[in-house]
Design a protein around this motif. Structure first.
Motif, PDB file in Angstrom:
ATOM      1  N   ASP A   1       0.819  -1.215   0.000  1.00 46.86           N
ATOM      2  CA  ASP A   1       0.000   0.000   0.000  1.00 46.86           C
ATOM      3  C   ASP A   1       0.854   1.267   0.000  1.00 46.86           C
ATOM      4  O   ASP A   1       0.420   2.315   0.449  1.00 46.86           O
ATOM      5  CB  ASP A   1      -0.963   0.012   1.187  1.00 46.86           C
ATOM      6  N   SER A   2       2.071   1.204  -0.556  1.00 42.28           N
ATOM      7  CA  SER A   2       2.973   2.360  -0.521  1.00 42.28           C
ATOM      8  C   SER A   2       2.599   3.440  -1.541  1.00 42.28           C
ATOM      9  O   SER A   2       2.875   4.621  -1.324  1.00 42.28           O
ATOM     10  CB  SER A   2       4.416   1.903  -0.759  1.00 42.28           C
ATOM     11  N   GLY A   3       1.994   3.044  -2.633  1.00 39.29           N
ATOM     12  CA  GLY A   3       1.535   3.994  -3.652  1.00 39.29           C
ATOM     13  C   GLY A   3       0.322   3.411  -4.338  1.00 39.29           C
ATOM     14  O   GLY A   3       0.350   3.092  -5.532  1.00 39.29           O
ATOM     15  N   PRO A   4      -0.767   3.255  -3.584  1.00 39.62           N
ATOM     16  CA  PRO A   4      -1.884   2.423  -4.038  1.00 39.62           C
ATOM     17  C   PRO A   4      -2.580   2.921  -5.307  1.00 39.62           C
ATOM     18  O   PRO A   4      -2.803   4.106  -5.492  1.00 39.62           O
ATOM     19  CB  PRO A   4      -2.853   2.457  -2.849  1.00 39.62           C
ATOM     20  N   ILE A   5      -2.898   1.942  -6.153  1.00 41.10           N
ATOM     21  CA  ILE A   5      -3.760   2.206  -7.305  1.00 41.10           C
ATOM     22  C   ILE A   5      -5.187   2.279  -6.775  1.00 41.10           C
ATOM     23  O   ILE A   5      -5.717   1.292  -6.244  1.00 41.10           O
ATOM     24  CB  ILE A   5      -3.624   1.093  -8.359  1.00 41.10           C
ATOM     25  N   LEU A   6      -5.797   3.440  -6.887  1.00 43.60           N
ATOM     26  CA  LEU A   6      -7.116   3.654  -6.293  1.00 43.60           C
ATOM     27  C   LEU A   6      -8.236   3.095  -7.144  1.00 43.60           C
ATOM     28  O   LEU A   6      -9.224   2.574  -6.627  1.00 43.60           O
ATOM     29  CB  LEU A   6      -7.332   5.153  -6.060  1.00 43.60           C
ATOM     30  N   ASP A   7      -8.084   3.219  -8.467  1.00 40.70           N
ATOM     31  CA  ASP A   7      -9.126   2.720  -9.359  1.00 40.70           C
ATOM     32  C   ASP A   7      -8.606   2.763 -10.788  1.00 40.70           C
ATOM     33  O   ASP A   7      -7.718   3.564 -11.118  1.00 40.70           O
ATOM     34  CB  ASP A   7     -10.401   3.554  -9.256  1.00 40.70           C
ATOM     35  N   ILE A   8      -9.157   1.907 -11.644  1.00 43.25           N
ATOM     36  CA  ILE A   8      -8.816   1.878 -13.064  1.00 43.25           C
ATOM     37  C   ILE A   8     -10.086   1.679 -13.870  1.00 43.25           C
ATOM     38  O   ILE A   8     -10.939   0.862 -13.511  1.00 43.25           O
ATOM     39  CB  ILE A   8      -7.817   0.750 -13.398  1.00 43.25           C
ATOM     40  N   GLU A   9     -10.198   2.411 -14.943  1.00 48.52           N
ATOM     41  CA  GLU A   9     -11.315   2.263 -15.879  1.00 48.52           C
ATOM     42  C   GLU A   9     -10.741   2.034 -17.273  1.00 48.52           C
ATOM     43  O   GLU A   9      -9.896   2.806 -17.752  1.00 48.52           O
ATOM     44  CB  GLU A   9     -12.182   3.529 -15.884  1.00 48.52           C
ATOM     45  N   THR A  10     -11.152   0.944 -17.937  1.00 44.23           N
ATOM     46  CA  THR A  10     -10.771   0.702 -19.330  1.00 44.23           C
ATOM     47  C   THR A  10     -12.017   0.426 -20.154  1.00 44.23           C
ATOM     48  O   THR A  10     -12.954  -0.228 -19.675  1.00 44.23           O
ATOM     49  CB  THR A  10      -9.801  -0.492 -19.458  1.00 44.23           C
ATOM     50  N   ARG A  11     -12.019   0.940 -21.376  1.00 44.57           N
ATOM     51  CA  ARG A  11     -13.172   0.770 -22.257  1.00 44.57           C
ATOM     52  C   ARG A  11     -12.698   0.493 -23.679  1.00 44.57           C
ATOM     53  O   ARG A  11     -11.758   1.133 -24.163  1.00 44.57           O
ATOM     54  CB  ARG A  11     -14.043   2.029 -22.267  1.00 44.57           C
ATOM     55  N   THR A  12     -13.374  -0.440 -24.343  1.00 46.90           N
ATOM     56  CA  THR A  12     -13.072  -0.764 -25.738  1.00 46.90           C
ATOM     57  C   THR A  12     -14.215  -0.284 -26.621  1.00 46.90           C
ATOM     58  O   THR A  12     -15.391  -0.448 -26.285  1.00 46.90           O
ATOM     59  CB  THR A  12     -12.887  -2.285 -25.903  1.00 46.90           C
ATOM     60  N   TYR A  13     -13.848   0.313 -27.755  1.00 42.03           N
ATOM     61  CA  TYR A  13     -14.816   0.824 -28.727  1.00 42.03           C
ATOM     62  C   TYR A  13     -14.503   0.174 -30.077  1.00 42.03           C
ATOM     63  O   TYR A  13     -13.864   0.784 -30.946  1.00 42.03           O
ATOM     64  CB  TYR A  13     -14.722   2.344 -28.839  1.00 42.03           C
ATOM     65  N   PRO A  14     -14.926  -1.075 -30.283  1.00 43.07           N
ATOM     66  CA  PRO A  14     -14.542  -1.808 -31.493  1.00 43.07           C
ATOM     67  C   PRO A  14     -15.054  -1.182 -32.781  1.00 43.07           C
ATOM     68  O   PRO A  14     -14.495  -1.427 -33.854  1.00 43.07           O
ATOM     69  CB  PRO A  14     -15.134  -3.203 -31.272  1.00 43.07           C
ATOM     70  N   GLU A  15     -16.086  -0.368 -32.685  1.00 44.31           N
ATOM     71  CA  GLU A  15     -16.622   0.260 -33.900  1.00 44.31           C
ATOM     72  C   GLU A  15     -15.634   1.224 -34.551  1.00 44.31           C
ATOM     73  O   GLU A  15     -15.795   1.598 -35.723  1.00 44.31           O
ATOM     74  CB  GLU A  15     -17.936   0.990 -33.592  1.00 44.31           C
ATOM     75  N   PHE A  16     -14.594   1.630 -33.817  1.00 45.56           N
ATOM     76  CA  PHE A  16     -13.600   2.562 -34.368  1.00 45.56           C
ATOM     77  C   PHE A  16     -12.310   1.867 -34.780  1.00 45.56           C
ATOM     78  O   PHE A  16     -11.361   2.525 -35.212  1.00 45.56           O
ATOM     79  CB  PHE A  16     -13.272   3.655 -33.344  1.00 45.56           C
ATOM     80  N   ALA A  17     -12.267   0.541 -34.656  1.00 43.87           N
ATOM     81  CA  ALA A  17     -11.009  -0.176 -34.873  1.00 43.87           C
ATOM     82  C   ALA A  17     -10.519  -0.108 -36.318  1.00 43.87           C
ATOM     83  O   ALA A  17      -9.327  -0.239 -36.571  1.00 43.87           O
ATOM     84  CB  ALA A  17     -11.159  -1.632 -34.446  1.00 43.87           C
ATOM     85  N   GLY A  18     -11.411   0.086 -37.260  1.00 47.51           N
ATOM     86  CA  GLY A  18     -10.997   0.104 -38.664  1.00 47.51           C
ATOM     87  C   GLY A  18     -10.608   1.469 -39.189  1.00 47.51           C
ATOM     88  O   GLY A  18     -10.309   1.607 -40.387  1.00 47.51           O
TER      89      GLY A  18
END
Length: 337
Positions: A178-195
């Motif tokens: 807990d020396s430099g804790p990661i408080l939260d992470i959000e990741t999102r994929t938008y496959p409609e833009f992949a091309g």
């Protein structure tokens, strides 16, 4: 679940700075050069022809070893790497990096997707793996190495986008503490833009086939407008979601670190979070667009300069490619320096 911390960052920039004059001698007049997406940084670094992504990662790791002891490599349980231009497209960079460092991790992963947001994605992957296993230490590596090899090709260096990228490597050390804790992470994929991002040799040749044509990533002018609009929206969107979940107003964030694609994106992003420019570090003019390495290189520059106060909230956010992925993470800063 066990707490996972980002306990240190380090970086490496190859060679001497390359001035913009190198490109202006080859540039041709075209309307795309005036687009805000391609306004040139003052400088950038280019990896040498015989220098590899693993070479850069090894150089960056030297700083971590100096701060954490000569036996650091033996403690690493997980290595996750992202390389913009794989030196070995079959093997990836992870196994060779482990060999060079003298590490024997239980897991070695090479992440190909997530582009400029790869550092956030690798944090998420490492945290999940550490929280659900006996692993205690992870090394995440983001190497950008296509500016020198790709954007200085004779046919490519004339293009408007050629002066924008730079090469470099940023790495992060994660521990189950807990020396430099990661408080939260959000990741999102938008496959409609992949091309919407293209890679071609400007002809019928596949990139692995012999023949004429020089490979390059590009957008059509109509797609650039769409990508710019997406980038303006996606980075604040995931950043604000993290702020909401950790119960901190965006305007109270101490430091906001993003990928560094161009000056206008940087301005629009901190405006969207109601933050002054001073709390949104900018390495674009010194390094150019470092793609996935932009976040860790900028973090390391701020940390070495003493501008990241222990206990402060550092918010990371980025989007990838043409907008097919975006991620944000909040950290209670406690990294070494």
């Amino acid at each position: 679940m066990p707490q996972v911390s980002l306990v240190d960052v380090a970086s490496y920039l190859p060679g001497d700075p390359v001035p913009t004059d190198y490109f202006t001698q080859f540039s041709r007049s075209e309307r795309m050069a005036k687009n805000v997406m391609f306004r040139s940084p003052t400088g950038r670094h280019h990896i040498g022809r015989d220098e590899t992504a693993v070479d850069m990662a090894e150089q960056a790791f030297a700083a971590l070893r100096e701060r954490h002891g000569a036996d650091l490599a033996s403690e690493i349980d997980i290595i996750i790497t992202h390389t913009q231009l794989p030196d070995n497209p079959v093997l990836g960079a992870g196994p060779e990096l482990a060999r060079r460092l003298g590490a024997r991790p239980s897991q070695v992963l090479d992440v190909h997707n997530s582009g400029c947001a790869a550092f956030v994605q690798m944090m998420a992957m490492a945290r999940m793996m550490m929280a659900t296993s006996e692993a205690k230490t992870a090394l995440i590596v983001a190497a950008q190495n296509c500016a020198g090899p790709v954007f200085t090709q004779p046919d490519i260096r004339k293009l408007a986008q050629a002066p924008v990228p730079g090469d470099g490597c940023g790495i992060g050390l994660l521990r189950k503490d807990d020396s430099g804790p990661i408080l939260d992470i959000e990741t999102r994929t938008y496959p409609e833009f992949a091309g919407d991002m293209d890679f071609s040799t400007n002809g019928p040749r596949k990139y692995w086939e012999p023949g004429e044509g020089q490979g390059c990533v590009s957008f059509s002018e109509s797609k650039i407008t769409k990508v710019f609009a997406r980038g303006n929206r996606l980075v604040p969107e995931v950043a604000l979601e993290v702020c909401k979940r950790i119960g901190v107003k965006s305007s109270d964030i101490d430091t906001f670190v993003t990928n560094q694609p161009n000056r206008l994106f940087l301005r629009n992003w901190h405006d969207a979070l109601e933050l002054p420019a001073q709390r949104h570090p900018d390495t674009f003019d010194q390094c150019g667009n470092l793609f996935a390495a932009g976040i860790p290189v900028t973090l390391d520059a701020e940390n070495r300069a003493g501008r990241l106060r222990n206990g402060s909230v550092v918010l990371l956010s980025a989007f990838a490619h043409a907008g097919d992925f975006a991620g944000a993470a909040a950290i209670r800063w406690g990294a070494a320096r």
